[in-house]
Design an enzyme around this catalytic site. Structure first.
Site, short mmCIF file in Angstrom:
data_model
loop_
_atom_site.label_atom_id
_atom_site.label_comp_id
_atom_site.label_asym_id
_atom_site.label_seq_id
_atom_site.Cartn_x
_atom_site.Cartn_y
_atom_site.Cartn_z
N PRO A 234 -2.55 -8.05 1.33
CA PRO A 234 -3.62 -7.80 0.34
C PRO A 234 -4.12 -9.15 -0.19
CG PRO A 234 -1.47 -7.15 -0.52
CD PRO A 234 -1.23 -7.64 0.87
N ASP A 412 -1.59 -13.99 -0.75
CA ASP A 412 -1.05 -12.66 -0.48
C ASP A 412 -0.53 -12.10 -1.81
OD1 ASP A 412 0.53 -10.48 0.27
OD2 ASP A 412 1.25 -11.44 2.10
N HIS A 413 -1.18 -11.08 -2.29
CA HIS A 413 -0.86 -10.58 -3.62
C HIS A 413 0.50 -9.87 -3.67
CE1 HIS A 413 -1.64 -9.98 -7.71
NE2 HIS A 413 -2.81 -9.36 -7.67
N ARG A 414 1.10 -9.59 -2.51
CA ARG A 414 2.46 -9.04 -2.51
C ARG A 414 3.45 -10.09 -2.97
NH1 ARG A 414 2.90 -7.42 3.62
NH2 ARG A 414 2.01 -9.51 3.68
#
Ligand code: CAO
Length: 440
Positions: A234, A412-414
């Site tokens: 994401p 990467d928003h994770r």
């Protein structure tokens, strides 16, 4: 060539059974023994195989029809050469010796399940960019009981690789497929479940003149990677502007020194230094998610990749151990690696081991863009064209003309939160605006 009727053979003591699957279409070339339709009684199901090789000329039945011995399935165009002898115990429309539906649908003996590591290794990955739903025309070769088993588990057999004779799908193939799906890394599962619907196949020549050119190998490989990265990570992109006025003055003043050492001192060399500094300050940016998505691997080395535009497409060479090099050494590496990339002479190891990537379009133009993360790295810095901008001075009393460099950090928003994304670009801006800090 002759046309022959394909009839339902003797299926035992059943007056009528339901057609639950039609596995062929008109125009299909079929081979002897290939399953044509699947029928099901309240007790069992079975495939009705092709009596001969040939081409389906007509189909007279559809899913939901009720059929019995002698019902017409369709017409088969048969060539003289296609007449094959059939084993005596096979069911077909022309066999004399028949087996009943119950006899055919017996419970197979299943081998013990393989250990998970073996199962994963055996899997054939679905190619990136290819929808797993596109190949509906491919008929899975499996016995009725295997089909039923797969149906009960919700498995689409066109995704399963058969390990039996002529690639026939066996019980264990379905079991292994299910286990493989369950043990796949979370990131892969996410990608698969978001597989796009097939692209429409349009004949563009209907609208004007066209030319078809094959994609280069590099484009195919990078395209597949970009697609995977885009759908699995994401992405969030944080924008900022770095004041590089002083840095540019310094860079130009160092050009002679760089020339003496056989290179040109480019902005990217400074950006690499600044990135290493920011990676040290924010170690999460120098990490990768484990394939199961449960852990972060933090790296204590600083290899920075850079997107390099070549006539064949995009490649990402990696400058190794940036923390140990001065900006002129880095510039030399950049020059060597870009020349090799454009001459298609990059070695595999020169594109491996990256921690973070810089994608600079500053030499070309543009104000901002959203780069795609080079996974399993967790962030990438996009750099656009620097331009002179009016900037308020510290007291907010007056404007000054400053050279501002647009930065676009995709992360990467994770792994990285928005606040850290903003901290990282602020840190980069601070480093780039004060060349003394950068060279420390
Ligand atoms: N702002 C203003 N000018 C810039 C600049 C910036 N951000 N970056 C570079 N320039 C200038 C350089 O100073 C140079 O000017 P001079 O010739 O007057 O010194 C000129 O633009 C050409 O620079 P360059 O881009 O050729 O060289 P570089 O070292 O800056 O970049 C490389 C090298 C390999 C990154 C570049 O050639 C390249 O391939 N860029 C494309 C990368 C790409 O395709 N990214 C997209 C990937 S998809 O996400």
């Amino acid at each position: 060539m002759s046309s022959e009727q394909i009839l339902i053979p003797d299926i035992g003591d059943f007056d009528s059974v339901d057609v639950i699957e039609v596995l062929v279409n008109v125009g299909d070339s079929i081979e002897y023994d290939m399953p044509l339709i699947t029928v099901e009684s309240d007790k069992a199901s079975m495939d009705i195989p092709a009596p001969k090789d040939g081409v389906i000329k007509d189909l007279k039945i559809k899913v939901g029809d009720k059929v019995k011995k002698g019902s017409l399935i369709g017409l088969l165009e048969v060539s003289e050469s296609s007449k094959k002898p059939k084993p005596k115990n096979e069911i077909s429309a022309t066999d004399d010796k028949k087996e009943s539906l119950e006899k055919i649908t017996r419970t197979p003996t299943r081998p013990a399940p393989e250990p998970p590591d073996k199962i994963v290794a055996k899997e054939t990955p679905i190619p990136i960019g290819e929808s797993i739903h596109t190949d509906n025309s491919k008929v899975a070769h499996a016995s009725p009981s295997v089909r039923k088993f797969a149906r009960n588990l919700g498995v689409n057999l066109s995704f399963v690789i058969g390990s039996g004779n002529k690639n026939r799908i066996l019980f264990e193939d379905v079991e292994n497929f299910v286990k493989g799906e369950l043990t796949k890394p979370r990131t892969e599962n996410m990608g698969a479940s978001f597989a796009p619907i097939p692209m429409p196949n349009i004949d563009f020549s209907e609208f004007g003149k066209t030319e078809t050119k094959p994609l280069s190998k590099i484009k195919k490989i990078s395209g597949a990677n970009l697609h995977r990265n885009w759908v699995t990570a994401p992405h969030v992109t944080q924008f900022d502007n770095a004041d590089i006025t002083d840095l540019e003055i310094f860079r130009k003043s160092m050009q002679k020194e760089a020339e003496k050492r056989g290179t040109k001192l480019t902005l990217i060399a400074f950006l690499m230094k600044a990135c290493v500094n920011a990676l040290k300050a924010y170690p999460t940016f120098n990490s990768s998610l484990t394939p199961d998505g449960d852990n972060l691997i933090l790296k204590s080395y600083y290899n920075i990749g850079f997107a390099c535009d070549t006539p064949d497409g995009l490649v990402v060479p990696v400058v190794k151990d940036v923390q140990k090099k001065d900006v002129i050494d880095i510039a030399k590496d950049l020059k060597d690696l870009s020349e090799k990339a454009r001459a298609r002479k990059l070695k595999m190891e020169e594109m491996q081991g990256g921690c973070f990537t810089i994608s600079s379009l500053g030499g070309i133009g543009g104000t901002k863009f959203t780069p795609i993360i080079n996974c399993p790295e967790v962030a990438i810095l996009g750099v656009s064209r620097a331009s002179m901008q009016p900037v308020f001075n510290k007291n907010n009393e007056d404007f000054e003309a400053r050279l501002m460099l647009p930065l676009s950090l995709s992360y990467d928003h994770r792994v990285i939160d928005g606040a850290d994304g903003a901290r990282f670009t602020s840190h980069l801006c601070m480093m780039l605006s004060d060349v003394r800090r950068l060279l420390l």
